[in-house]
Motif scaffolding. Structure first.
Motif, PDB file in Angstrom:
ATOM      1  N   ARG A   1      -0.958  -3.001  -7.886  1.00 37.44           N
ATOM      2  CA  ARG A   1      -0.858  -1.762  -8.672  1.00 37.44           C
ATOM      3  C   ARG A   1      -1.725  -1.830  -9.919  1.00 37.44           C
ATOM      4  O   ARG A   1      -2.393  -0.863 -10.270  1.00 37.44           O
ATOM      5  N   LEU A   2      -1.711  -2.982 -10.597  1.00 40.62           N
ATOM      6  CA  LEU A   2      -2.525  -3.111 -11.799  1.00 40.62           C
ATOM      7  C   LEU A   2      -4.007  -2.993 -11.463  1.00 40.62           C
ATOM      8  O   LEU A   2      -4.747  -2.277 -12.134  1.00 40.62           O
ATOM      9  N   ILE A   3      -4.435  -3.690 -10.426  1.00 39.80           N
ATOM     10  CA  ILE A   3      -5.848  -3.631 -10.027  1.00 39.80           C
ATOM     11  C   ILE A   3      -6.225  -2.196  -9.668  1.00 39.80           C
ATOM     12  O   ILE A   3      -7.273  -1.697 -10.059  1.00 39.80           O
ATOM     13  N   HIS A   4      -5.361  -1.519  -8.936  1.00 37.35           N
ATOM     14  CA  HIS A   4      -5.625  -0.126  -8.568  1.00 37.35           C
ATOM     15  C   HIS A   4      -5.643   0.779  -9.810  1.00 37.35           C
ATOM     16  O   HIS A   4      -6.497   1.656  -9.933  1.00 37.35           O
ATOM     17  N   PHE A   5      -4.709   0.559 -10.703  1.00 39.07           N
ATOM     18  CA  PHE A   5      -4.613   1.349 -11.929  1.00 39.07           C
ATOM     19  C   PHE A   5      -5.919   1.267 -12.726  1.00 39.07           C
ATOM     20  O   PHE A   5      -6.411   2.261 -13.224  1.00 39.07           O
ATOM     21  N   LYS A   6      -6.474   0.053 -12.795  1.00 37.23           N
ATOM     22  CA  LYS A   6      -7.691  -0.138 -13.584  1.00 37.23           C
ATOM     23  C   LYS A   6      -8.968   0.133 -12.792  1.00 37.23           C
ATOM     24  O   LYS A   6      -9.919   0.700 -13.323  1.00 37.23           O
ATOM     25  N   TYR A   7      -8.988  -0.302 -11.530  1.00 39.67           N
ATOM     26  CA  TYR A   7     -10.242  -0.290 -10.766  1.00 39.67           C
ATOM     27  C   TYR A   7     -10.064   0.193  -9.328  1.00 39.67           C
ATOM     28  O   TYR A   7     -10.679  -0.324  -8.408  1.00 39.67           O
TER      29      TYR A   7
ATOM     30  N   PHE B 183       0.942   3.911 -15.846  1.00 40.16           N
ATOM     31  CA  PHE B 183       1.036   2.878 -14.812  1.00 40.16           C
ATOM     32  C   PHE B 183       2.182   3.171 -13.841  1.00 40.16           C
ATOM     33  O   PHE B 183       2.065   2.928 -12.643  1.00 40.16           O
ATOM     34  N   SER B 184       3.275   3.704 -14.348  1.00 40.63           N
ATOM     35  CA  SER B 184       4.441   3.962 -13.490  1.00 40.63           C
ATOM     36  C   SER B 184       4.135   4.960 -12.382  1.00 40.63           C
ATOM     37  O   SER B 184       4.824   5.001 -11.364  1.00 40.63           O
ATOM     38  N   LEU B 185       3.090   5.760 -12.560  1.00 38.01           N
ATOM     39  CA  LEU B 185       2.694   6.733 -11.541  1.00 38.01           C
ATOM     40  C   LEU B 185       1.856   6.098 -10.427  1.00 38.01           C
ATOM     41  O   LEU B 185       1.648   6.712  -9.385  1.00 38.01           O
ATOM     42  N   CYS B 186       1.390   4.908 -10.658  1.00 41.35           N
ATOM     43  CA  CYS B 186       0.534   4.205  -9.690  1.00 41.35           C
ATOM     44  C   CYS B 186       1.427   3.393  -8.756  1.00 41.35           C
ATOM     45  O   CYS B 186       1.744   2.237  -9.023  1.00 41.35           O
ATOM     46  N   VAL B 187       1.862   4.009  -7.660  1.00 41.50           N
ATOM     47  CA  VAL B 187       2.817   3.347  -6.766  1.00 41.50           C
ATOM     48  C   VAL B 187       2.239   2.982  -5.408  1.00 41.50           C
ATOM     49  O   VAL B 187       2.835   2.224  -4.661  1.00 41.50           O
ATOM     50  N   SER B 188       1.085   3.506  -5.064  1.00 42.78           N
ATOM     51  CA  SER B 188       0.483   3.246  -3.751  1.00 42.78           C
ATOM     52  C   SER B 188      -0.950   2.740  -3.916  1.00 42.78           C
ATOM     53  O   SER B 188      -1.910   3.504  -3.797  1.00 42.78           O
TER      54      SER B 188
ATOM     55  N   GLN C 295       0.824  -1.211   0.000  1.00 41.46           N
ATOM     56  CA  GLN C 295       0.000   0.000   0.000  1.00 41.46           C
ATOM     57  C   GLN C 295       0.857   1.259   0.000  1.00 41.46           C
ATOM     58  O   GLN C 295       0.497   2.264  -0.602  1.00 41.46           O
ATOM     59  N   GLN C 296       1.970   1.190   0.684  1.00 39.68           N
ATOM     60  CA  GLN C 296       2.830   2.359   0.815  1.00 39.68           C
ATOM     61  C   GLN C 296       3.869   2.456  -0.303  1.00 39.68           C
ATOM     62  O   GLN C 296       4.616   3.420  -0.373  1.00 39.68           O
ATOM     63  N   GLY C 297       3.919   1.423  -1.150  1.00 43.27           N
ATOM     64  CA  GLY C 297       4.921   1.411  -2.212  1.00 43.27           C
ATOM     65  C   GLY C 297       6.323   1.213  -1.682  1.00 43.27           C
ATOM     66  O   GLY C 297       7.300   1.596  -2.325  1.00 43.27           O
TER      67      GLY C 297
END
Length: 166
Positions: A45-51, A99-104, A7-9
């Motif tokens: 991260r992928l799940i967060h990026f999409k949904y 996607f690279s911006l989605c770290v947390s 969660q915190q990356g």
């Protein structure tokens, strides 16, 4: 600890937590399986990026993550998570720069990824396609008046999946 690090990356802490967990599991000699922090973090991260939006359901998040795992197990797609996620020329291709911006990733996205990596499933193994528009024979659809619809489809080559289901 791994989930919190995801969660915190915090990759370093996550990998240390994985080592501690693997050591603990080795001592217990139980049936529980260790998680890879790197896979947990990437899938989260992928799940967060999409949904990642709060309006999306955990069920949709699980299905989206499971499509990635189904592709990894499929002879039609690459066999590593990173290659599957960043595969070029597919219907739901991921923009690497965005996607690279989605770290947390959110707690819900990390939890969904952990459940999947521990073996929980919602789809059949041949469900390997996800789009935001309808086409062919729809396997499942998730509807949201504000955010739109998400459609899931089985492979166009069901014969490749017969052996695993017998």
């Amino acid at each position: 600890m791994m989930m919190q690090a995801a969660q915190q990356g915090d990759v370093e802490t996550g990998r240390q937590a994985q080592q501690l967990w693997e050591t603990s599991l080795a001592k217990k000699k139980g049936e529980e399986q260790a998680l890879s922090f790197d896979q947990l973090y990437l899938l989260s991260r992928l799940i967060h990026f999409k949904y990642g939006h709060y309006r999306y359901s955990d069920e949709l998040r699980m299905c989206a993550g499971e499509v990635i795992l189904n592709r990894m197990a499929s002879p039609e797609y690459p066999d590593t998570m990173e290659k599957v996620i960043f595969q070029k020329g597919i219907e739901d291709e991921v923009d690497e720069a965005a996607f690279s911006l989605c770290v947390s990733p959110s707690r819900n996205c990390v939890r969904s990824a952990a459940r999947l990596l521990q073996g929980e499933r919602m789809l059949e193994p041949e469900v390997v396609l996800e789009t935001h528009y309808p086409s062919k024979e729809i396997y499942a659809v998730f509807c949201d008046d504000l955010l739109g619809n998400t459609y899931f489809y089985k492979s166009e080559h069901p014969e490749l999946y017969k052996a695993g289901n017998d």
